[in-house]
Motif scaffolding. Structure first.
Motif, PDB file in Angstrom:
ATOM      1  N   ARG A 170      -4.365  -1.674   6.603  1.00  0.00           N
ATOM      2  CA  ARG A 170      -4.980  -0.344   6.636  1.00  0.00           C
ATOM      3  C   ARG A 170      -5.904  -0.185   7.845  1.00  0.00           C
ATOM      4  O   ARG A 170      -6.353  -1.167   8.442  1.00  0.00           O
ATOM      5  N   GLY A 200       0.847  -1.185   0.000  1.00  0.00           N
ATOM      6  CA  GLY A 200       0.000   0.000   0.000  1.00  0.00           C
ATOM      7  C   GLY A 200       0.877   1.228   0.000  1.00  0.00           C
ATOM      8  O   GLY A 200       2.078   1.154  -0.296  1.00  0.00           O
ATOM      9  N   ALA A 201       0.277   2.350   0.356  1.00  0.00           N
ATOM     10  CA  ALA A 201       0.981   3.628   0.230  1.00  0.00           C
ATOM     11  C   ALA A 201       2.268   3.683   1.051  1.00  0.00           C
ATOM     12  O   ALA A 201       3.265   4.248   0.616  1.00  0.00           O
ATOM     13  N   VAL A 202       2.254   3.067   2.229  1.00  0.00           N
ATOM     14  CA  VAL A 202       3.430   3.180   3.102  1.00  0.00           C
ATOM     15  C   VAL A 202       4.610   2.386   2.538  1.00  0.00           C
ATOM     16  O   VAL A 202       5.736   2.887   2.459  1.00  0.00           O
ATOM     17  N   ALA A 203       4.346   1.143   2.114  1.00  0.00           N
ATOM     18  CA  ALA A 203       5.419   0.341   1.520  1.00  0.00           C
ATOM     19  C   ALA A 203       5.920   1.001   0.241  1.00  0.00           C
ATOM     20  O   ALA A 203       7.121   0.990  -0.056  1.00  0.00           O
ATOM     21  N   GLU A 224      -0.665   0.053   9.206  1.00  0.00           N
ATOM     22  CA  GLU A 224       0.565   0.411   8.496  1.00  0.00           C
ATOM     23  C   GLU A 224       1.049   1.807   8.886  1.00  0.00           C
ATOM     24  O   GLU A 224       2.244   2.086   8.860  1.00  0.00           O
ATOM     25  N   ASN A 225       0.119   2.674   9.244  1.00  0.00           N
ATOM     26  CA  ASN A 225       0.512   4.043   9.571  1.00  0.00           C
ATOM     27  C   ASN A 225       1.181   4.184  10.930  1.00  0.00           C
ATOM     28  O   ASN A 225       1.756   5.217  11.235  1.00  0.00           O
ATOM     29  N   ASP A 226       1.078   3.148  11.764  1.00  0.00           N
ATOM     30  CA  ASP A 226       1.738   3.197  13.071  1.00  0.00           C
ATOM     31  C   ASP A 226       3.183   2.747  12.988  1.00  0.00           C
ATOM     32  O   ASP A 226       3.944   2.912  13.931  1.00  0.00           O
ATOM     33  N   VAL A 227       3.528   2.124  11.882  1.00  0.00           N
ATOM     34  CA  VAL A 227       4.853   1.522  11.758  1.00  0.00           C
ATOM     35  C   VAL A 227       5.908   2.624  11.665  1.00  0.00           C
ATOM     36  O   VAL A 227       5.847   3.467  10.776  1.00  0.00           O
ATOM     37  N   LEU A 228       6.842   2.619  12.596  1.00  0.00           N
ATOM     38  CA  LEU A 228       7.925   3.605  12.533  1.00  0.00           C
ATOM     39  C   LEU A 228       8.866   3.184  11.419  1.00  0.00           C
ATOM     40  O   LEU A 228       9.202   2.017  11.304  1.00  0.00           O
ATOM     41  N   PRO A 229       9.285   4.131  10.592  1.00  0.00           N
ATOM     42  CA  PRO A 229      10.099   3.764   9.447  1.00  0.00           C
ATOM     43  C   PRO A 229      11.321   2.967   9.894  1.00  0.00           C
ATOM     44  O   PRO A 229      12.082   3.417  10.735  1.00  0.00           O
TER      45      PRO A 229
END
Lengths: 323, 424
Positions: free
Chosen positions: B285, B196-199, B267-272
């Motif tokens: 999501r 998705g957008a984060v990956a 996915e949005n909680d994942v720290l880079p």
């Protein structure tokens, strides 16, 4: 993922590591371009050494092969009077994070001031930056499919040299976006610098999921995507991706997406053609275009030195100021 | 045989629907009396359970203890302590130990180690295929006789649908439950984040939603054909929930669980590039998380499991794609489930059922219930206590949790297994 861009800055907000374009301000990108401009204009008159990094030791730590990028980093460091060491480490020997960290700590023990890192895994440069001593800078020379920020900055430098103002520009990027760290960093830089539009042209197999979320417009057709475009950036198609499940054949790719004089006609008359190199003639780009009037591919290479000098001197000053 | 008096707790039993304040007496490993006070019970231990909840002990459908094979990460002894402190009185162990659980000797070894650590209810899950290689059937009958409660190929791929079909037919012949983690090997190969957008933004190799849904759909068709009872483990996508709901409506013998952290993180909680967020299936999501929560409340997803995967520090040190997936999650199972209750996603009764009666039903175990005469497997917890996850409070050898150093609400105070206090 939430922001981790703070890692690139000192507590005073100075750029200390250069890992990704994401999260950098327009004014900072412009400052990098301005500093690079000052190095470039001097160098264009006579190759000159600057004493800015005298006494500093820089290691080019390449876990993945690259002649061109490493050479320009090497030259940039030398022109800043730094001592440079080149290390090529086969990825297989350091496939575990533990070993990567050991490598870094061992080198750190030799009082290294800066690591220029290339690695085949996304996030490797961030990982190293998170674990180095506070006075050490890390510059990302390409990590996996994530980022190649110095390449993006030299591309921006090239665009500014030829087009001056970013705001009216339409830029097209053609090729393997899915696997390209260069494309990701270019797209971020172009959007931060405020271009009018970024077009991305590729078949679906070479596009990442939700590609539009990167801030781009997707085209599957080259002619449509090139319409009214000021800058055409070609991406290199990796050998292993030329045939198989992603693409049927090299020649079909060339037919559909290879940049020829004929296809280039759809772009603006004065459009420039760029390529991060090394180019595959007859695969993604025709020789007439690569060597043609509108190609600025070799300029990109020489600007790469000035841009890397700018980034190295700026980050080193920030890291040094913390000591 | 310890005689225990648990005084004045709020007794919640999803099996009987009981939710009342009262006392429980335990004698001879069993529940001796419930609710009313006994004048002449000679208790050796009295637990003051005022303001606490007493419920059946939790049954965890998937917890890796790392032994045999990866004792640098954790041991049976270390992890059963964490389980006891988490109110878990029954543990199901996936077969991907080393050597894997494809022969009775490994089952015995696990059983012996658990007993040596005074933990009585461990159920190994047998390998579906020989060495988990996905090529030849394992000796499922022997594994069942040795004590395996189900069979599974864990995260390992099965070579093709013919082998999966034959394995399901064979398992069905012995009424063995198949625990299936639906994920197509080729669609998810080398992925480490939700596609998705984060990956896309971070250039991370991705695991698409279709890796799960296509594998799930194929397996559902095989269930319809073979009649094999299948439990789907660690569901991560909204669309999977839709397919499981349909399958249940049409009467297929299927059930499903979700890992507790999937009900909380996206996915949005994942720290880079922080490997502690690397899990498989990946955090998806916000819409998926919401669908998963709803599905637990509706009962489409029957149970919540810990999907406990403790790691040593080195396993999580490195660039994100190079780190090993998994979260150490036994000790967050209760507080994170309670937080769904506090957010009104689940009732307290539903939440406790998803950790007790529902998993028991999936495994074909007698429903854990607080009835007189039943084995005393009990969990007593304080739903209000706020505690911090840190080196003092944490028992698992694996500290790989995204919730490290966070404050969580709700903590187990006592765990009773087979009438013995194993924690508290």
């Amino acid at each position: 993922m939430t922001n981790d861009q703070g890692i690139q800055f000192t507590s005073e907000g100075k750029l200390k590591h250069f890992l990704t374009i994401e999260g950098l301000s327009k004014s900072l990108l412009t400052e990098i371009l301005d500093v690079a401009e000052s190095f470039a204009s001097v160098s264009e008159q006579q190759v000159k050494k600057f004493p800015l990094l005298r006494g500093k030791t820089i290691i080019n730590l390449f876990f993945e092969n690259s002649t061109r990028t490493r050479t320009t980093f090497d030259l940039a460091a030398t022109r800043l009077s730094a001592d440079v060491l080149n290390m090529d480490i086969s990825t297989s020997a350091t496939s575990k994070g533990e070993t990567l960290l050991d490598t870094i700590h061992n080198l750190e023990a030799m009082h290294i001031d800066m690591f220029v890192v290339r690695h085949s895994v996304s996030g490797a440069a961030h990982f190293i930056a998170r674990h180095v001593a506070p006075n050490v800078s890390v510059i990302n020379a390409g990590d996996g499919q994530h980022a190649h920020p110095t390449q993006a900055m030299l591309d921006m430098f090239t665009i500014r040299r030829f087009k001056q103002d970013f705001s009216p520009l339409k830029v097209a990027i053609i090729g393997d976006i899915l696997h390209s760290r260069v494309a990701r960093s270019q797209i971020q830089a172009l959007n931060i610098l405020g271009v009018a539009a970024v077009h991305v042209i590729a078949p679906k197999t070479l596009l990442p999921a939700q590609a539009e979320s990167l801030g781009i417009k997707v085209f599957y057709d080259v002619k449509q995507g090139l319409e009214d475009v000021d800058v055409v950036i070609m991406l290199r198609l990796q050998k292993e991706r030329m045939t198989g499940a992603l693409l049927p054949t090299e020649s079909e790719y060339y037919k559909c997406y290879g940049l020829t004089e004929e296809k280039l006609k759809f772009a603006k008359q004065d459009a420039i053609v760029m390529h991060p190199g090394p180019i595959n003639r007859g695969v993604e780009i025709a020789s007439e275009v690569a060597d043609g009037m509108r190609s600025v591919i070799l300029k990109q290479v020489s600007y790469g030195i000035a841009v890397r000098m700018a980034i190295m001197s700026m980050t080193m000053q920030a890291a040094g100021s913390r000591e | 045989m310890t005689r225990i008096h648990i005084a004045q707790g709020r007794i919640i039993d999803p099996e009987t629907g009981m939710d009342s304040i009262g006392d429980i007496y335990v004698a001879d490993n069993r529940i001796f009396s419930i609710l009313g006070q006994l004048e002449d019970f000679d208790a050796e231990i009295t637990i003051d359970a005022r303001n606490q909840i007493i419920c059946p002990g939790f049954i965890d459908l998937s917890a890796r203890l790392r032994e045999p094979g990866a004792t640098q990460k954790a041991t049976i002894a270390s992890e059963v302590k964490a389980a006891a402190a988490s109110g878990v009185t029954t543990l199901c162990i996936p077969p991907d130990t080393s050597p894997c659980i494809d022969n009775p000797a490994v089952v015995e070894l696990i059983d012996d180690k658990a007993k040596a650590a005074n933990y009585m209810q461990i159920y190994p899950i047998g390998a579906l295929t020989y060495k988990l290689q996905g090529q030849e059937l394992s000796s499922m009958f022997a594994l069942k006789n040795a004590g395996c409660i189900a069979v599974s190929n864990a995260q390992m791929p099965i070579a093709n649908l013919l082998i999966l079909r034959r394995a399901m037919e064979y398992a069905a012949s012995f009424e063995l439950l198949l625990i299936y983690r639906p994920q197509d090997y080729h669609l998810s190969q080398q992925g480490c984040a939700h596609e998705g957008a984060v990956a896309t933004r971070y250039g991370l190799p991705a695991i698409p939603e279709i890796a799960e849904t296509t594998a799930l759909l194929q397996c559902l068709e095989l269930v319809a054909h073979t009649g094999c009872k299948v439990h789907f483990g660690q569901i991560s996508c909204a669309r999977s929930v839709d397919f499981i709901r349909l399958a249940k409506h049409s009467g297929l013998p299927v059930s499903a669980d979700v890992a507790i952290h999937q009900l909380h993180l996206t996915e949005n909680d994942v720290l880079p590039f922080d490997g502690v967020y690397h899990v498989n299936p990946p955090f998806r999501r916000a819409g998926d998380r919401q669908a998963l929560r709803m599905a637990v409340s509706e009962g489409v997803l029957d149970a919540i499991c810990s999907d406990h995967q403790p790691h040593n520090i080195d396993a999580k040190l490195g660039a994100f794609p190079e780190t090993e997936p998994g979260v150490s999650s036994l000790e967050t199972l209760l507080p994170l489930t309670l937080s769904l209750v506090n957010e009104n996603e689940l009732s307290l009764m539903q939440a406790i059922a998803a950790l007790t009666t529902k998993p028991a039903k999936i495994l074909g175990l007698e429903a854990p219930s607080l009835k007189v005469g039943r084995l005393a497997d009990l969990c007593i917890f304080d739903p209000e206590i706020i505690w911090q996850i840190n080196t003092q409070s944490w028992l698992s050898s694996g500290r790989n949790t995204p919730f490290w150093q966070q404050n969580l609400q709700g903590k187990v105070t006592h765990t009773i297994q087979n009438g013995q206090i194993i924690f508290g």
